[in-house]
Design an enzyme around this catalytic site. Structure first.
Site, PDB file in Angstrom:
ATOM      1  CG  ASP A 172      -3.613   4.070  -3.818  1.00 36.87           C
ATOM      2  OD1 ASP A 172      -2.726   3.626  -3.069  1.00 36.87           O
ATOM      3  OD2 ASP A 172      -4.819   3.892  -3.625  1.00 36.87           O
ATOM      4  CG  ASP A 203      -1.993   1.061   1.161  1.00 32.20           C
ATOM      5  OD1 ASP A 203      -2.074   1.752   0.127  1.00 32.20           O
ATOM      6  OD2 ASP A 203      -2.750   1.201   2.130  1.00 32.20           O
TER       7      ASP A 203
END
Length: 499
Positions: A353, A101
């Site tokens: 992301d 992440d």
């Protein structure tokens, strides 16, 4: 004299060993990322996969802007839910699988005994909760890592919570295991956890890092799987690697294998490269010293396109960049001001992301892109309105013949910093129907999503560049020079060549 000589030799050997095991590595470290679908039987229909992925993307983006969370100074978007990395922490030889992440800055995993609240609909963890190894030690309340885990709360306050005596607090003598860092609360966009901070060794291929700090969670809310935070915070994995080895921690990249939800492709490993730097012979696209005597288009396609990272006072761990516009075919659609910069309150910008599947855009900008796309594709192909609600994507079309799809180009800030997406990254084709109710037909959908009105997004992220749109690119996060780069790659071949 003899004792001094022995001590000198001993310390020299230790320095050599540490230098060899961590700091002297001049070659990148290669790890593999596995898609979360690769651990399942993957029997779901394309419509079901699209709907679940679009729902997760929307939740990850929208809940970050929820009004109830505005009082929080810093909140990660959500834990990632697509790509898994395997790490070995402590003296135990067993590995733990965590979501990669780039939108958060903490490494944590479930520890025994473990309770996950509201996890009935969540995917099963690929590995059982871990037990702390005998070599794990608690982090003291006076440690900077403890303050970082508690959103920069002063160490004096944290040590008071840990019952460290006042005279110890005043003299700075709380830095022992007798006064551990208090449990901390960490919230994502759609889940949360309470964890304790520990330190232990981290084992990666060819390297072992001592004093690696991580969170051990015994209770979580809707978070059954741990997270390897790769954001820009002190506790992220790259930041901790940089302390031991600047080469490994100052740059990392990944190359996501193009899968289009195909069961065979989704099982191919995607390379994650720690310490990946652009070769000196490989010029940066868009710089003033970019003077090629020849016009080698093939070489240019392999070059990195770089754009600078934007600083975000509210979300300092985000990899935010400036998007100037999107081209559909030959028409350039300028991006709104909120995507070009970040305001003083931390609102705006585009977050690159790894944990969001699809790209999210502000409504007005999204509608302009869709309108231009539809004017070219919709005049030839019938709109598949029936499929759009069940897929979560729009617009979708019935494809009765070969479809001509206009090119889609992302224009980032910087001279010639534009990225042309492969067609499969923004237009997904699949078969639907044939169940007796509807005839089997080929369908194609635009793979961008509406992130909501600008008024709803103020103070938060303006847009997200999702991992689906990053497929087939090596995406490099150059932390030393504060820039993000994109280069077209055959990611499966890159994995094979680097193994």
């Amino acid at each position: 004299m003899k004792t001094c000589l022995i001590f000198f030799l001993y310390t020299t050997i230790l320095q050599y060993y540490f230098h060899f095991s961590v700091s002297s590595l001049s070659t990148p470290l290669l790890l593999h990322l596995s898609h979360s679908l690769s651990t399942s039987k993957h029997s779901s229909s394309p419509l079901h996969l699209l709907k679940s992925s679009s729902s997760r993307s929307s939740a990850r983006f929208r809940r970050h802007h929820h009004k109830q969370q505005q009082q929080q100074l810093s909140l990660p978007i959500s834990s990632g839910s697509d790509y898994l990395i395997s790490l070995s922490v402590g003296s135990s030889s067993s590995a733990v699988s965590l979501y990669l992440d780039t939108g958060s800055d903490l490494v944590w995993f479930p520890c025994r005994p473990f309770t996950c609240i509201l996890c009935e609909s969540k995917p099963l963890p690929p590995s059982p909760p871990s037990s702390l190894s005998s070599s794990a030690t608690t982090v003291s309340c006076s440690s900077p890592s403890c303050s970082a885990a508690h959103s920069s709360l002063p160490s004096s306050d944290l040590c008071a919570i840990s019952n460290c005596p006042l005279d110890f607090i005043e003299t700075g003598d709380c830095n022992t295991s007798s006064y551990p860092c208090p449990p901390f609360y960490y919230a994502y966009g759609d889940g949360s956890l309470v964890a304790k901070l520990y330190s232990d060794s981290l084992s990666l291929p060819s390297v072992s890092v001592s004093n690696f700090t991580f969170g051990c969670a015994h209770t979580t809310l809707a978070e059954p799987i741990g997270v390897a935070g790769f954001g820009r915070g002190r506790l992220s994995l790259p930041a901790q690697l940089a302390v031991h080895s600047p080469h490994l921690g100052n740059s990392f990249s990944y190359c996501l294998v193009s899968h289009s939800f195909d069961s065979d492709r989704v099982r191919r490993p995607s390379p994650l490269i720690l310490g990946r730097f652009v070769d000196k012979k490989e010029k940066r696209v868009g710089t003033t010293d970019d003077h090629d005597d020849g016009d080698d288009e093939k070489k240019k396609k392999n070059e990195f396109v770089f754009t600078e990272m934007l600083e975000n006072p509210k979300h300092p761990y985000f990899y935010s960049v400036s998007l100037q516009g999107i081209s559909i075919g030959k028409r350039n659609i300028p991006a709104p001001a909120m995507l070009r910069r970040i305001d003083k309150n931390g609102g705006g910008g585009v977050v690159v992301d790894s944990g969001t599947t699809f790209t999210m855009l502000p409504a007005k900008f999204y509608n302009s892109v869709v309108e231009e796309f539809d004017s070219r594709v919709g005049r030839v192909h019938e709109r598949a309105d029936r499929v759009e609600p069940s897929s979560g994507m729009s617009p979708c079309y019935y494809l009765n013949q070969t479809v001509k799809v206009p090119a889609l180009v992302l224009h980032f800030a910087g001279n010639r910093s534009s990225v042309t997406l492969p067609r499969r990254n923004y237009f997904y084709e699949f078969m639907d129907g044939g169940d007796g109710k509807e005839e089997k037909r080929k369908i194609g959908c635009l793979m961008l999503m509406n992130g909501g009105d600008e008024s709803e997004l103020r103070g938060g992220t303006g847009a997200i560049l999702g991992n689906y749109q990053q497929q087939g690119f090596e995406v490099v996060y150059d932390l030393l020079n504060r820039r993000v780069g994109f280069a077209k790659r055959k990611c499966a071949s890159l994995w094979d060549s680097l193994k």
